[in-house]
Every structure is written in C-alpha cells, then in structure tokens.
Design an enzyme around this catalytic site. Structure first.
Site, PDB file in Angstrom:
ATOM      1  N   ARG A  25      63.274   6.053  52.227  1.00  0.00           N
ATOM      2  CA  ARG A  25      62.261   5.636  52.976  1.00  0.00           C
ATOM      3  C   ARG A  25      62.601   5.677  54.582  1.00  0.00           C
ATOM      4  NH1 ARG A  25      58.801   3.676  48.709  1.00  0.00           N
ATOM      5  NH2 ARG A  25      57.001   2.509  49.261  1.00  0.00           N
ATOM      6  N   ARG A  83      43.380   0.847  43.600  1.00  0.00           N
ATOM      7  CA  ARG A  83      44.117   0.970  42.863  1.00  0.00           C
ATOM      8  C   ARG A  83      44.661  -0.286  42.152  1.00  0.00           C
ATOM      9  NH1 ARG A  83      49.473   3.756  44.813  1.00  0.00           N
ATOM     10  NH2 ARG A  83      49.922   1.747  45.794  1.00  0.00           N
ATOM     11  N   ARG A 125      52.264  -1.706  54.993  1.00  0.00           N
ATOM     12  CA  ARG A 125      52.951  -0.469  54.254  1.00  0.00           C
ATOM     13  C   ARG A 125      52.834   0.544  55.073  1.00  0.00           C
ATOM     14  NH1 ARG A 125      50.594  -1.561  48.929  1.00  0.00           N
ATOM     15  NH2 ARG A 125      50.903   0.293  48.230  1.00  0.00           N
ATOM     16  N   ARG A 141      47.102  -2.404  42.399  1.00  0.00           N
ATOM     17  CA  ARG A 141      48.564  -2.835  41.712  1.00  0.00           C
ATOM     18  C   ARG A 141      48.825  -4.208  42.533  1.00  0.00           C
ATOM     19  NH1 ARG A 141      52.757   1.848  43.880  1.00  0.00           N
ATOM     20  NH2 ARG A 141      53.120   0.259  45.590  1.00  0.00           N
ATOM     21  N   LYS A 186      51.631  10.330  45.291  1.00  0.00           N
ATOM     22  CA  LYS A 186      53.164  10.785  44.804  1.00  0.00           C
ATOM     23  C   LYS A 186      53.484  10.132  43.419  1.00  0.00           C
ATOM     24  CE  LYS A 186      55.708   8.818  47.679  1.00  0.00           C
ATOM     25  NZ  LYS A 186      54.697   7.834  48.516  1.00  0.00           N
TER      26      LYS A 186
HETATM   27  P1  AMP Z   1      56.230   2.370  46.041  1.00  0.00           P
HETATM   28  O1  AMP Z   1      55.993   2.151  44.379  1.00  0.00           O
HETATM   29  O2  AMP Z   1      57.011   3.731  46.450  1.00  0.00           O
HETATM   30  O3  AMP Z   1      54.905   2.183  47.036  1.00  0.00           O
HETATM   31  O4  AMP Z   1      57.187   1.194  46.569  1.00  0.00           O
HETATM   32  C1  AMP Z   1      56.611  -0.170  46.389  1.00  0.00           C
HETATM   33  C2  AMP Z   1      57.302  -1.109  47.370  1.00  0.00           C
HETATM   34  O5  AMP Z   1      58.844  -1.189  46.839  1.00  0.00           O
HETATM   35  C3  AMP Z   1      57.559  -0.963  48.627  1.00  0.00           C
HETATM   36  O6  AMP Z   1      56.367  -1.248  49.789  1.00  0.00           O
HETATM   37  C4  AMP Z   1      58.736  -1.673  49.187  1.00  0.00           C
HETATM   38  O7  AMP Z   1      58.624  -2.879  49.197  1.00  0.00           O
HETATM   39  C5  AMP Z   1      59.657  -1.331  47.856  1.00  0.00           C
HETATM   40  N1  AMP Z   1      60.514  -0.062  47.928  1.00  0.00           N
HETATM   41  C6  AMP Z   1      60.429   0.952  47.032  1.00  0.00           C
HETATM   42  N2  AMP Z   1      61.222   1.880  47.636  1.00  0.00           N
HETATM   43  C7  AMP Z   1      61.898   1.400  48.759  1.00  0.00           C
HETATM   44  C8  AMP Z   1      62.744   2.159  49.451  1.00  0.00           C
HETATM   45  N3  AMP Z   1      63.485   3.276  48.988  1.00  0.00           N
HETATM   46  N4  AMP Z   1      63.422   1.312  50.251  1.00  0.00           N
HETATM   47  C9  AMP Z   1      62.920  -0.120  50.654  1.00  0.00           C
HETATM   48  N5  AMP Z   1      61.879  -0.636  49.887  1.00  0.00           N
HETATM   49  C10 AMP Z   1      61.299  -0.120  48.730  1.00  0.00           C
END
Ligand code: AMP
Length: 187
Positions: free
Chosen positions: A91, A131, A144, A133, A16
């Site tokens: 989410r 990746r 996740r 990260r 994404k």
């Molecule tokens: P992402 O980069 O979208 O994979 O997000 C990385 C991490 O940020 C996730 O595993 C959550 O811990 C937190 N996070 C990002 N977006 C949200 C959201 N909309 N609600 C809750 N936690 C979030």
C-alpha cells in the site's frame, strides 16, 4: 507446475476483494488480504488485532512493523507455493520495496504481475457506503481515499516502471470485470 503470483492494486471500494477471491478460487491459489487478516485479528482480539484496531477503525495505515513479518510468514506457508494473489499489500512504495526484497529472498522475483483495477472516485464512495464494513463510515472512507491517493497511488508507478502492470477498467458490471481479469491473468 504453473505458478501465478498476482499483486492486486486498486482503490478501496474498487471490488478487489470479490474479484481476488474469484481469481483465487479459479486458479486454486490463496487469496491473501492483509485487511482481512487484520479484521480477523481485531475480531478475535489477538495482540496484533489490539495494536491494529485504532488504525483500521480510522482508515489509517497500520504501521509496517505490524505487517512485514505477517506477510513474510504468509508467503512462506506451503499453500503459497502454488502462487498467490495479494490484495491490499503493498500500500506504499516502502511496502513495495519490502516485497521486492522478500520475493528476491524467496527466489520469486520477476515472476509476478500487478493488476490495477481502476474505478472513478464517485463510484467508490457509493459502493463503500453500501457495504457496511466496520470501517465503512463517511469519515473513515474519506481518510482511506486520501491515504490511497497520497500513499498507494505511487505504487502503481512502481510496478509500471518495472513493466509488470496491467490496468483493468473496474467501472463495469462485475461479470465483465471478472472476464477481463481472467483474460489478463491467462495472457
Ligand atoms: P482493506 O481490506 O484492504 O481495505 O484494508 C482495511 C484496512 O486495513 C486499511 O484501511 C488499513 O487500516 C489496514 N491495512 C490493510 N492492508 C494494509 C497495508 N498493506 N498497510 C497498512 N495498513 C493496511
């Protein structure tokens, strides 16, 4: 002025972030990634970053109260007038309802599309492990993916029931996926 408002859904590791960035550049709209905002906040140890760190590092959802004001403020910044692509938010169905109300408040209802990037689980794990990260270790990845299945997958039905959802097969070479996304967004 044409506005494009895109809610980008898909499991962790679906690609994404990369695809959203490309769409944002080609349409000249901001790419709003809540995960990236949180990672930056953690890196600079802001109050938000300090509160969010434990959740992000464990692959758990950051509480809504840390995110809602942030999303509300971001969508009202002047560059978001042209449109936006939201990546990683909503989410949960609760977050989707919040967003629905917010868009109503901002007079932006019924004027978005939700893209759902589909990728099988076994591919996701391989991609995530390669990746590197801060939250890409095996245990966090498992959490996740569980969070995604339990909390985020229902968001797909939320948008499907509003006839706003478009599915895209993300299990293809990046360029092919980008081309499909371009066509869907232009349609
Ligand atoms: P992402 O980069 O979208 O994979 O997000 C990385 C991490 O940020 C996730 O595993 C959550 O811990 C937190 N996070 C990002 N977006 C949200 C959201 N909309 N609600 C809750 N936690 C979030």
């Amino acid at each position: 002025m044409t506005r494009t408002r895109i809610i980008f859904l898909g499991p962790p590791g679906a690609g994404k972030g990369t695809q959203a960035q490309r769409i944002a550049e080609s349409l000249d709209i901001p790419h709003i990634s809540t995960g990236e905002i949180l990672r930056n906040a953690i890196a600079s140890q802001t109050p938000l970053g300090k509160k969010a760190q434990g959740y992000v590092d464990q692959g758990k959802l950051v509480p809504d109260e840390l995110l809602f004001d942030l999303v509300r403020d971001r969508l009202q910044q002047s560059d978001a007038n042209k449109g936006w692509i939201l990546d990683g938010f909503p989410r949960t169905v609760g977050q989707a309802s919040f967003l629905e109300n917010l868009l109503q408040e901002l007079n932006q209802t019924n004027d978005y599309c939700a893209l759902n990037l589909e990728v099988p689980d076994e591919i996701l794990i391989t991609r995530l492990l390669s990746r590197g990260r801060r939250d890409d270790n095996e245990e966090t990845i498992r959490t996740r993916l569980d969070v995604y299945r339990n909390e985020t997958a229902p968001v797909i039905d939320f948008y499907r029931s509003r006839s706003a959802l478009k599915d895209i097969n993300g299990d293809r070479p990046m360029e092919e996926v980008a081309e499909s996304l371009k066509q869907v967004v232009a349609a």
